[in-house]
Design an enzyme around this catalytic site. Structure first.
Site, PDB file in Angstrom:
ATOM      1  N   HIS A 123       0.837  -1.205   0.000  1.00  0.00           N
ATOM      2  CA  HIS A 123       0.000   0.000   0.000  1.00  0.00           C
ATOM      3  C   HIS A 123       0.871   1.254   0.000  1.00  0.00           C
ATOM      4  CE1 HIS A 123      -4.132  -1.712   0.841  1.00  0.00           C
ATOM      5  NE2 HIS A 123      -3.358  -2.767   1.039  1.00  0.00           N
ATOM      6  N   ASN A 160      -1.795  -1.816  -5.651  1.00  0.00           N
ATOM      7  CA  ASN A 160      -0.728  -1.908  -4.663  1.00  0.00           C
ATOM      8  C   ASN A 160       0.617  -1.544  -5.287  1.00  0.00           C
ATOM      9  OD1 ASN A 160      -2.685  -3.084  -2.895  1.00  0.00           O
ATOM     10  ND2 ASN A 160      -2.429  -4.976  -4.021  1.00  0.00           N
ATOM     11  N   ASP A 173      -0.308  -6.600   3.973  1.00  0.00           N
ATOM     12  CA  ASP A 173      -1.490  -7.220   3.389  1.00  0.00           C
ATOM     13  C   ASP A 173      -1.608  -6.878   1.909  1.00  0.00           C
ATOM     14  OD1 ASP A 173      -2.048  -4.508   4.051  1.00  0.00           O
ATOM     15  OD2 ASP A 173      -4.189  -4.888   3.810  1.00  0.00           O
ATOM     16  N   GLU A 174      -2.402  -7.652   1.218  1.00  0.00           N
ATOM     17  CA  GLU A 174      -2.811  -7.380  -0.158  1.00  0.00           C
ATOM     18  C   GLU A 174      -1.640  -7.066  -1.094  1.00  0.00           C
ATOM     19  OE1 GLU A 174      -7.337  -5.805   0.383  1.00  0.00           O
ATOM     20  OE2 GLU A 174      -5.775  -4.284   0.582  1.00  0.00           O
ATOM     21  N   ILE A 175      -0.594  -7.855  -0.993  1.00  0.00           N
ATOM     22  CA  ILE A 175       0.537  -7.677  -1.902  1.00  0.00           C
ATOM     23  C   ILE A 175       0.144  -8.188  -3.283  1.00  0.00           C
ATOM     24  CG2 ILE A 175       2.928  -8.327  -2.368  1.00  0.00           C
ATOM     25  CD1 ILE A 175       3.321  -8.567   0.660  1.00  0.00           C
TER      26      ILE A 175
END
Length: 544
Positions: free
Chosen positions: A271, A296, A325-327
């Site tokens: 992020h 991202n 998170d959320e790579i």
């Protein structure tokens, strides 16, 4: 985690219209004797040498609440039928605070930022029915502060008289879990310092002890970091939408003086695309098109380590979150420079991520911080994490047991129970029938029903530090902050202070009281039901 005995006697289990403590204490006994505060009521310190300034300030604020809350009992006649009993009641002239520990007195602020698990928040409160002095004892100033919070909730107003109908009152209290948090995202939309301070005040009134500050994200970088000021200069929404080092110091001190630790987060590497505004050489596929595939970004290891190290100096907490998170693997697979770099190093993406994590976490450790990460760093990636790393579980409540099985301490933050932004409709444009990804709306009752140790062994349960409700702010700003958060965020505050297993029917009358008292104190808490229901405990229950 071993929970303290949870004892709530008789009518005080929830429906009493004159008694509305939140969170409910671990042990409490009461009577039926009316008692008034005298017009000259005072709060005194006994035997506390060199009393810290923030303790004296907490005493002053408590006296202000007692004088200015002016909250009438939530019953149809707002307490008028008790006028005779109140008029003839004995008066209490003072509350005396004392410390039971022989150790040197520390300030509330010092106690609030101590290593998690070492803080002493317990207290004992006694209010006799005969008008003699009330007493509040604790092992720490932080415990005294928690007790003052309880004391301020006991009283109601009737024609200018501050009273209770339930003396004598005896409370023995301490939290079931050491971490009780609220997360605020200030990157999607900016929140001025005064809004954060008001939120901190409200948090302290229900004994929440951690502000998880998701301060930056891909959309904006409002944090002014020493040595990296270009990030906020080019990444903030405007020159006025920033948090300067003096702003951060102000917020951190304000929080600590109210028993709250500030856990900051810079979410890496997934992020961070806003960093490209100032340092494009460190970011893969920033603002790529179509943007939905590349929401991202990435950051180079040494740059990020230095950034995190510098940012961590702004905060007194022993904890600092690096996110994780959320790579977006799609980004790195398609980004030429990233692939060239991986080829030169002879590494896979996962190996590079491991190196990135170890180096950035080592920088935090050198700065005296314990790393906090989102659950993917444990469940989805093969990275090396220190044993003391704290993991936040957000994707699903069912993932907590898997994190615990790997031996990591964890904080509950599951989207299926604790996300306050869910159910607000989709925020993505040109999407007529869009809903929020985490529908439906998460009611306070849903949050209150959460079981922190579901599907865990006794040993795994000991790894649960607590939990928090969270506000991601794609559709929130200063104008709707209070009603989105309050009083819903009080649900987890009680869950992780008093322990799970509470009855929502018995809790509702007390939560009404929280909302009404918050409004009296300047926090725009939303109504939970029509006022007719709030004044008639249980009358609007499904099974009434």
């Amino acid at each position: 985690m071993k929970l303290s005995t949870f004892v709530v006697l008789s009518v005080l289990a929830g429906a009493s219209p004159t008694f509305a403590l939140w969170p409910i204490p671990q042990q409490i006994t009461t009577g039926t004797t009316p008692l008034r505060l005298s017009s000259g009521f005072s709060i005194k310190l006994s035997g506390i040498k060199n009393a810290p300034t923030d303790l004296n300030d907490a005493v002053s604020r408590t006296k202000g609440f007692l004088q200015n809350d002016k909250l009438q009992a939530l019953v149809p006649d707002r307490g008028a039928s008790s006028a005779g009993a109140v008029k003839g009641a004995k008066t209490i002239k003072s509350l005396t605070l004392s410390l039971t520990s022989g150790e040197a007195t520390k300030s509330i602020a010092e106690e609030a930022v101590a290593e998690i698990g070492t803080r002493s928040e317990g207290y004992t409160l006694t209010i006799p029915a005969d008008g003699s002095d009330a007493t509040l004892q604790a092992n720490s100033t932080l415990g005294l502060f928690r007790g003052l919070t309880t004391f301020s909730q006991l009283w109601y107003d009737l024609s200018g008289t501050t009273y209770t109908l339930e003396a004598p009152i005896h409370v023995v209290d301490a939290p079931a879990y050491p971490y009780r948090g609220f997360m605020l995202d200030t990157a999607r939309n900016f929140f001025p310092v005064e809004d954060i301070k008001r939120t901190l005040d409200a948090m302290s009134w229900v004994k929440i002890n951690t502000l998880h500050w998701h301060v930056v994200d891909s959309q904006s970088f409002p944090l002014v970091v020493p040595g990296f000021t270009e990030l906020s200069a080019k990444g903030a929404y405007s020159p006025s939408s920033i948090y300067s080092p003096s702003d951060v110091k102000d917020i951190v001190q304000y929080a600590a003086q109210r028993g709250i630790d500030v856990l900051a987060e810079i979410d890496t590497p997934g992020h961070t695309s806003v960093i490209s505004k100032a340092f494009p050489e460190h970011i893969a596929c920033p603002e790529a098109s179509p943007w939905a595939q590349f929401a991202n970004g990435n950051a180079t290891t040494n740059f990020t380590a230095s950034l995190l190290s510098s940012a961590s100096t702004l905060f007194s907490s022993k904890l600092f979150s690096t996110g994780g998170d959320e790579i977006n693997a799609n980004c790195y697979t398609q980004d030429g420079p990233t692939q060239d770099d991986l080829t030169k190093q002879g590494k896979t993406f996962e190996q590079a991520l491991d190196t990135f994590t170890q180096v950035t976490h080592a920088a935090l450790k050198k700065a005296g911080k314990t790393a906090v990460v989102w659950e993917e760093m444990v469940l989805d990636h093969t990275v090396t994490l220190a044993n003391d790393t704290i993991v936040m579980v957000w994707i699903s409540s069912t993932d907590a047991a898997s994190v615990a099985a790997k031996g990591f301490r964890l904080v509950h933050a599951p989207s299926d129970y604790f996300y306050l932004d869910c159910g607000g409709g989709g925020w993505v444009g040109n999407n007529i029938n869009g809903n929020s990804w985490c529908d439906p709306f998460k009611t306070w009752q849903k949050a209150y029903s959460f079981n922190p140790t579901a599907n865990m062994t006794d040993e795994q349960s000991k790894l649960v530090l607590g939990g928090q409700q969270l506000l991601w702010t794609e559709q929130s700003g200063p104008s709707n902050l209070d009603p989105i958060v309050w009083p819903r965020a009080a649900a987890s505050a009680e869950l992780f202070w008093s322990g799970p297993g509470g009855d929502v029917a018995k809790a509702l009358p007390r939560l009404h009281d929280v909302a009404y008292r918050f409004v009296q104190r300047g926090v725009r808490a939303i109504s939970l039901q029509p006022e007719w229901c709030a004044l008639r405990a249980g009358a609007c229950d499904l099974d009434a």
